[in-house]
Design a protein around this motif. Sequence first.
Motif, short mmCIF file in Angstrom:
data_model
loop_
_atom_site.label_atom_id
_atom_site.label_comp_id
_atom_site.label_asym_id
_atom_site.label_seq_id
_atom_site.Cartn_x
_atom_site.Cartn_y
_atom_site.Cartn_z
N ILE A 85 0.87 -1.18 0.00
CA ILE A 85 0.00 0.00 0.00
C ILE A 85 0.90 1.23 0.00
CG2 ILE A 85 -1.81 1.25 1.21
CD1 ILE A 85 -2.60 -1.33 2.57
N PRO A 86 0.80 2.09 -1.01
CA PRO A 86 1.67 3.27 -1.04
C PRO A 86 1.32 4.20 0.12
CG PRO A 86 0.15 3.28 -2.89
CD PRO A 86 -0.10 2.01 -2.15
N ARG A 87 2.34 4.58 0.90
CA ARG A 87 2.08 5.43 2.07
C ARG A 87 2.69 6.83 1.89
NH1 ARG A 87 -0.11 6.20 6.69
NH2 ARG A 87 1.01 6.93 8.56
N HIS A 101 -3.57 2.35 11.15
CA HIS A 101 -4.33 3.45 10.56
C HIS A 101 -5.60 2.90 9.90
CE1 HIS A 101 -0.97 6.20 11.29
NE2 HIS A 101 -0.20 5.20 10.93
N PRO A 102 -6.52 2.33 10.73
CA PRO A 102 -7.68 1.60 10.18
C PRO A 102 -8.54 2.42 9.22
CG PRO A 102 -7.66 1.54 12.61
CD PRO A 102 -6.48 2.35 12.19
N LYS A 103 -8.78 3.69 9.53
CA LYS A 103 -9.66 4.49 8.65
C LYS A 103 -8.99 4.73 7.30
CE LYS A 103 -10.71 7.85 11.66
NZ LYS A 103 -11.40 9.00 12.30
N TRP A 104 -7.69 4.96 7.35
CA TRP A 104 -6.93 5.16 6.12
C TRP A 104 -6.91 3.87 5.29
CZ3 TRP A 104 -1.63 3.34 5.09
CH2 TRP A 104 -1.06 3.88 3.93
N TYR A 105 -6.75 2.76 6.00
CA TYR A 105 -6.73 1.45 5.34
C TYR A 105 -8.07 1.17 4.66
CZ TYR A 105 -6.94 -3.62 4.83
OH TYR A 105 -7.12 -4.87 4.33
N VAL A 112 3.64 0.29 2.78
CA VAL A 112 3.40 -0.55 3.94
C VAL A 112 2.59 -1.77 3.49
CG1 VAL A 112 3.48 1.31 5.64
CG2 VAL A 112 1.31 0.75 4.52
N VAL A 113 2.49 -2.77 4.38
CA VAL A 113 1.68 -3.95 4.05
C VAL A 113 0.30 -3.79 4.69
CG1 VAL A 113 3.70 -5.45 3.81
CG2 VAL A 113 2.53 -5.26 6.04
N PRO A 114 -0.72 -4.47 4.17
CA PRO A 114 -2.09 -4.28 4.67
C PRO A 114 -2.24 -4.51 6.17
CG PRO A 114 -2.12 -5.46 2.59
CD PRO A 114 -0.68 -5.33 2.97
N GLU A 115 -1.58 -5.55 6.68
CA GLU A 115 -1.70 -5.85 8.10
C GLU A 115 -1.27 -4.64 8.95
OE1 GLU A 115 -3.05 -8.09 9.62
OE2 GLU A 115 -2.16 -8.35 11.61
N SER A 159 -7.61 5.47 13.82
CA SER A 159 -6.89 6.61 13.26
C SER A 159 -6.99 6.63 11.74
CB SER A 159 -5.41 6.53 13.66
OG SER A 159 -5.27 6.71 15.04
N GLY A 160 -6.82 7.82 11.19
CA GLY A 160 -6.76 7.97 9.73
C GLY A 160 -5.33 7.83 9.25
#
Lengths: 210, 272
Positions: A9-11, A197-201, A188-191, A108-109
Amino acid sequence: MTNSDEIRIPRFDAYERVMHWMSALSFGYATLTGLAIWSPKLYWMAAVLGGGFHVRGTHPWSGVVFAVMIGVMFRRWAAGMSLDADDRVWLTRLHKYATHDHGALPPSGRFNAGQKMLFWSQVATTLALFATGIVLWFPESMPRSLRLASIALHPLAAIGSITNILVHIYMGTAAVPQSMRAMLRGYVVPEWARFHHPKWYKAWRASHHS
Amino acid sequence: MIVAKLIDTTLCIGCKACEVACQEWNDQEYTLGTFGGTYQTMPDLSHNFWNLIKFNEMERDGGTSWLMSKYQCMHCADAGCLAACPAPGAIVPRANGTIDFVHENCIGCGYCITGCPFDVPRLSPTTKKVYKCSLCSDRTAVGLEPACIKTCPTNCLTFGERDELVRIAEARSVELKADGFADAGVYNPPGVGGTNVLYVLKHASEPEQYGLPKDPQIPWTVSLWKGPMKWLGSLMFWGTILGAFFHFVIYGPQDPAKHGHPEKEDEPSDKF
């Protein structure tokens, strides 16, 4: 079916990574040269970095580079740094975060409330360091009252700023595994994203795997 | 032995021989000044002009009066320049009370300019270092008196042991009082622990008239920076470093596998 570890996931894009590391390097140099001038006990650092006279010449310029980079960072990130309702609750439960009781924290976002507070306090201390630094840079062109204030305020702002960054370095290295890779390589990886950052995910997932 | 310079301003005739002697001995380049319509040589001190005779011209005592003063480093017992200096060895208090600038150690930050309550040190635009009167430390070290003293034709300037000069100065102000100058006295400000440049003034209760600060002090922001703020900084830095280290020792890193929670299990899986 793909192994989740292979999903990236591009961060932080390249612009953000360069902006961050330019700030970090100039801040690091300004900190070392500043500490050397701050205390006679740390003056040996000036010798290591080229001598006191050299350090007095370069310290202000590293400060200018840092202030410009914080300006760039502000333009890029300020809009996403305001605290939402979850962040405000998060801040009241900071101790839960510090003791790994993540179940007690609101989601968090892209940045959590701690990162947002770091951002704003760095913006504030950089403004103070820049303004007082300019005064101290040109002693013969500035009124004495401003110089007297700056002699105390410049190191005071630096103490605040350096303390923040010490926490930031700890968080980014030992405390949160894989965050360094996010800033060095950009992903970053999905996990990791889902946990920190659950909301961002969720937003990323919605736009990629609906 | 603490040495000092006594300036009896009532005896100064404004000949400026001391200015010339200072320039000559210290081998200063000549810089063209500006003419400001006064008898003064230069408007102000500079990095290559360390000793200025000020002609403080004013209407008082029923006529025009010159309150002569010799503007130079005061060689304070408790020096503001030294308090503010961040470079070890750049400002050295000599055993005889002289405050000496050692230019090879000067880093040119100009903090001494801010710390000095008398506004004496000056930055050189070419060497980027700070200069001021050294009380001719290269002369006093070999038993000679400073160049300005040597050349003074009126005995306005005296050099010698400090305690002795304080006695002479006090005796002279008693003399002046007897001559009708009721306000005569010695300028030896206690706020900086006394100065090794002493003045006899006709109007001792108004030193500002001579361009001298009434109650010079080491600035409190300088003392704050050199004192309590060092403690604050050490506390914050070491507290944070040790705090982070022991946080790691006690709690370890954040681990999604260990620290995840049921709510989050409802969220979409990362298996696709």
